[in-house]
Design a protein around this motif. Sequence first.
Motif, PDB file in Angstrom:
ATOM      1  N   ASP A   1     -83.650 -28.694 -25.789  1.00  0.00           N
ATOM      2  CA  ASP A   1     -83.055 -29.827 -25.237  1.00  0.00           C
ATOM      3  C   ASP A   1     -81.876 -30.431 -25.860  1.00  0.00           C
ATOM      4  N   VAL A   2     -80.888 -30.592 -24.987  1.00  0.00           N
ATOM      5  CA  VAL A   2     -79.636 -30.698 -25.572  1.00  0.00           C
ATOM      6  C   VAL A   2     -79.633 -32.061 -25.890  1.00  0.00           C
ATOM      7  N   ARG A   3     -80.345 -33.215 -25.380  1.00  0.00           N
ATOM      8  CA  ARG A   3     -80.073 -34.315 -25.695  1.00  0.00           C
ATOM      9  C   ARG A   3     -81.002 -34.725 -27.098  1.00  0.00           C
ATOM     10  N   GLN A   4     -81.732 -34.074 -27.369  1.00  0.00           N
ATOM     11  CA  GLN A   4     -82.540 -34.031 -28.668  1.00  0.00           C
ATOM     12  C   GLN A   4     -82.058 -33.217 -29.774  1.00  0.00           C
ATOM     13  N   TYR A   5     -81.586 -32.061 -29.500  1.00  0.00           N
ATOM     14  CA  TYR A   5     -81.048 -31.242 -30.359  1.00  0.00           C
ATOM     15  C   TYR A   5     -79.578 -30.586 -29.867  1.00  0.00           C
ATOM     16  N   PRO A   6     -78.668 -31.516 -29.865  1.00  0.00           N
ATOM     17  CA  PRO A   6     -77.240 -31.264 -29.554  1.00  0.00           C
ATOM     18  C   PRO A   6     -76.623 -30.357 -30.523  1.00  0.00           C
ATOM     19  N   ASP A   7     -77.031 -29.988 -31.735  1.00  0.00           N
ATOM     20  CA  ASP A   7     -76.322 -29.016 -32.624  1.00  0.00           C
ATOM     21  C   ASP A   7     -77.081 -27.721 -32.880  1.00  0.00           C
ATOM     22  N   PHE A   8     -77.723 -27.476 -31.747  1.00  0.00           N
ATOM     23  CA  PHE A   8     -78.486 -26.158 -31.667  1.00  0.00           C
ATOM     24  C   PHE A   8     -77.455 -25.242 -30.559  1.00  0.00           C
ATOM     25  N   ASP A   9     -77.029 -24.267 -31.072  1.00  0.00           N
ATOM     26  CA  ASP A   9     -75.926 -23.653 -30.245  1.00  0.00           C
ATOM     27  C   ASP A   9     -76.198 -21.978 -30.304  1.00  0.00           C
ATOM     28  N   GLU A  10     -75.610 -21.225 -29.597  1.00  0.00           N
ATOM     29  CA  GLU A  10     -75.818 -19.811 -29.651  1.00  0.00           C
ATOM     30  C   GLU A  10     -75.321 -19.112 -30.980  1.00  0.00           C
ATOM     31  N   GLN A  11     -74.506 -19.771 -31.723  1.00  0.00           N
ATOM     32  CA  GLN A  11     -74.286 -19.130 -33.082  1.00  0.00           C
ATOM     33  C   GLN A  11     -75.534 -19.510 -34.000  1.00  0.00           C
ATOM     34  N   LEU A  12     -75.970 -20.699 -33.762  1.00  0.00           N
ATOM     35  CA  LEU A  12     -77.325 -20.816 -34.745  1.00  0.00           C
ATOM     36  C   LEU A  12     -78.568 -20.131 -34.287  1.00  0.00           C
ATOM     37  N   ARG A  13     -78.866 -20.000 -32.932  1.00  0.00           N
ATOM     38  CA  ARG A  13     -79.771 -19.065 -32.533  1.00  0.00           C
ATOM     39  C   ARG A  13     -79.692 -17.620 -33.244  1.00  0.00           C
ATOM     40  N   THR A  14     -78.460 -17.039 -33.171  1.00  0.00           N
ATOM     41  CA  THR A  14     -78.180 -15.708 -33.591  1.00  0.00           C
ATOM     42  C   THR A  14     -78.397 -15.708 -35.149  1.00  0.00           C
ATOM     43  N   ALA A  15     -77.965 -16.809 -35.894  1.00  0.00           N
ATOM     44  CA  ALA A  15     -78.134 -16.938 -37.348  1.00  0.00           C
ATOM     45  C   ALA A  15     -79.516 -16.715 -37.773  1.00  0.00           C
ATOM     46  N   MET A  16     -80.354 -17.642 -36.691  1.00  0.00           N
ATOM     47  CA  MET A  16     -81.890 -17.577 -36.957  1.00  0.00           C
ATOM     48  C   MET A  16     -82.448 -16.123 -36.985  1.00  0.00           C
ATOM     49  N   ARG A  17     -82.281 -15.484 -36.165  1.00  0.00           N
ATOM     50  CA  ARG A  17     -82.721 -14.192 -35.958  1.00  0.00           C
ATOM     51  C   ARG A  17     -82.286 -13.086 -36.897  1.00  0.00           C
TER      52      ARG A  17
END
Length: 831
Positions: free
Chosen positions: A560-576
């Motif tokens: 949820d963007v209101r709770q986790y506004p720092d989560f973006d596609e770059q972070l998702r890709t880095a996690m994987r």
Amino acid sequence: MNVVATLSTTILLLAAFGGSRRAGAPSAPSVPELPARHAALGTPIAHAPLPRHERRTRPSLSAADLNAVVRRSCARCHNNNVPRGNLSLDSFDVAAAPKSAEVTEQIIAKLRSGMMPPPGSIRPSADTLAALMESLESQMDAHAAANPNPGARSFQRLNRAEYSAAIRDLLGLEIDAGAYLPLDTKSENFDNIADAQHLSPSLLDSYLRAASEVSWTAIGNPRVTPASATYTVPRTASQLDHVEGAPIGTRGGISVVHTFPADGMYAFRLFFYHETTGAFAGGGARGEQIEVSVDGQRVALLDMDRWMNASDPNGVSMATEAVKLTAGPHRVSAAFIPPSFQGVVQDLVSPLKWSLSSTSNATAYGFSLLPHLRDLVIAGPTNATGVSDSPVRRRIFSCRPAPGATAAAAQRCARSIVERLTTSAYRRPVARQEVDAVMALYDGTAATEGFESGVRTALEAILASPDFVFRFERAPSTVMPGTNYKISDVDLASRLAFFIWAAPPDHELISLGSQGKLSAPGVLTAQVRRMLADPRAATLATRFAGQWLHLSDIEKVQPDVRQYPDFDEQLRTAMRRETELAVEYLVREDRSVLELFTADYTFVNERLAAHYGIPNVAGTQFRRVAQTDPDRRGILAHASVLTLTSQATRTSAVERGKWVMEVLLHSPPPPPPPGVPDLEATADSKDGQLLTVRERMEEHRRNPACQSCHKMMDPIGLALEHFDVTGRRRVRDNGMPIDSRGDLWDGTKVANASDLRNALLTYRESLLRTFTRNLLAYGLGRRVEYFDMPTIRTIVRDAGARDHRMSAYVLGVVNSPAFRMQRVESASEQH
């Protein structure tokens, strides 16, 4: 001649009759059947039981004693009257375990994981359970040694990833197979399982269309009509920083490799994100420009129009003038050039990592949202003038007829091209008749349209051939139903390559296979080690581990963007990528598989390091760093796993527990009973106070139908509650201190990720067997059956002698009868 219709009929006929090779194809060398005996690493594995001197001393229990244990501890819930799990043990006899082989393997798996007898039941002593397991396993292993069954598999077809890799290896052309082929069906976690690869007329049409379009793309089409291709930037991607591939000094945008079909004039149209009102999102920014470059050279520079609106005739978009470009693959980038002076992006509020977390606040006080690219559209060509040379064309046209050469000279050149391409595409030596069949298509086209058109038609025929699309393994004609045979060395070369590289075999493998030398123990082991040292072995991380660990599921979770506004596609890709690199490191450095769970290091770039709170990491490149937090060790604490097992607004102890049981222990819980509401139906507050995840779960568990499974799953997930939806550490949930304490199914108390990891490692045999089970399924391209379990136990046992190194498991799979042999099923064995 209608190439598509002819080849479509060929594929359908071959598929209908089991995929036998064309008449005239070289037959497999005559080879003897593999001996079913225990052998050293590098030779075929048989199913020998653990030597007696290597076993722990157990209390001497007779078969009658062990049967009494089964009746007392197992049959109370698994009997004819109450067949829990659709399993009855009333007639089960420990002394005759192989007669109920499938049931026996179920019992062994549950006992090894410690999940049976279930919590709250009377549990025999650990030594008694160990004696029962050893008795069952030794009987099953001895039975498998005396009655080997390597299993059977129908022919396979190239899935999306394999098709892309095959085109890349054959032509040097990068394609997106998803543009032509439908989604692959997954079974047993993987998308290469043969019996799940159903055929249909529409699927065959997809392969034929792909053959046509890929051949035109590779060679070029001087008569092509104008068309457009659209590349989209995900809304979840931040565009504040430089994008890999774009010129240095730019920010945001997109960079792609696009293959242009012909020389000619091409235009670029750029679409931008807009606010909910239709106004251009980023209109408050001044002095912004966007640059379009091809292979790093600028071809257009546009000043951003701050007053664009969705209601305009062209919408929120801008276009370049047409520019002249040559055919072939080129890197195209569209990226912003910031003004020489630029203030902070958000002046009154701490900048968010996700730069497009909201467009509705683009002009709000305290925000200065920058322009964000949405789509890059490449249109053309207009005024096509021909096809220039390119790396792909040079790879195809290894020779050319001299100007003024005779048709016979051109045909000799074309035949050498066709022979080389068919050998590589069919993954085996080709017979003269097969080359003649393709050359007939060349002759029919070249006579009227010229040499290049003839080669393109031949290439289309090769790519549409069943020998390219399918992987056939033909049994010798002398093999009778219900018996085993050793697969040919040529087929072994393909099995090896698609297992370790997820790609076709290279020239060295094909050469060894065609000479019948590949299966020699020393040669095979040397080839496996060569392949593991090759960069292409990284697919064991991206393809095998990615599917086994369900890493693609992270794409389904958008916090949820209101709770986790720092989560973006770059972070998702880095996690994987962190998890993929962890597995890739084990393969490359030949480390122990157990480091998946215990590693005191990880791989991060600047973005992921900031998310974890790891200091002194800068840049986009990943590097190995020490993991000093004991709770962060191993994949259990990887942000990828923690995020893919969460919901958008909250963590999910149930999903996390289910992931551990299913993925790591191969003990998936049953689906919830019909009519039972999920956790979301449980109130999220009580007496005006928000409830924590634990409190909501306790309310949910009040339903008696939910208790038995949740007792198994919930304590696992609760031990990971100190990590939020995005895998970041936390100490509170909804303002309340987190209580992560729990008792696992065996009574072990856990309170954090470190406790959970240590508890799971007491069942390391189950962890290793689950890993091996998945590796075997991926390598074989079929489901693992109960009769494969002795092979799995042997692989794990032999790998233990080599410190459980990754190469020991890969070699164990390759040397197993299941990988080296096939069974021709009798009518009674077919399902």
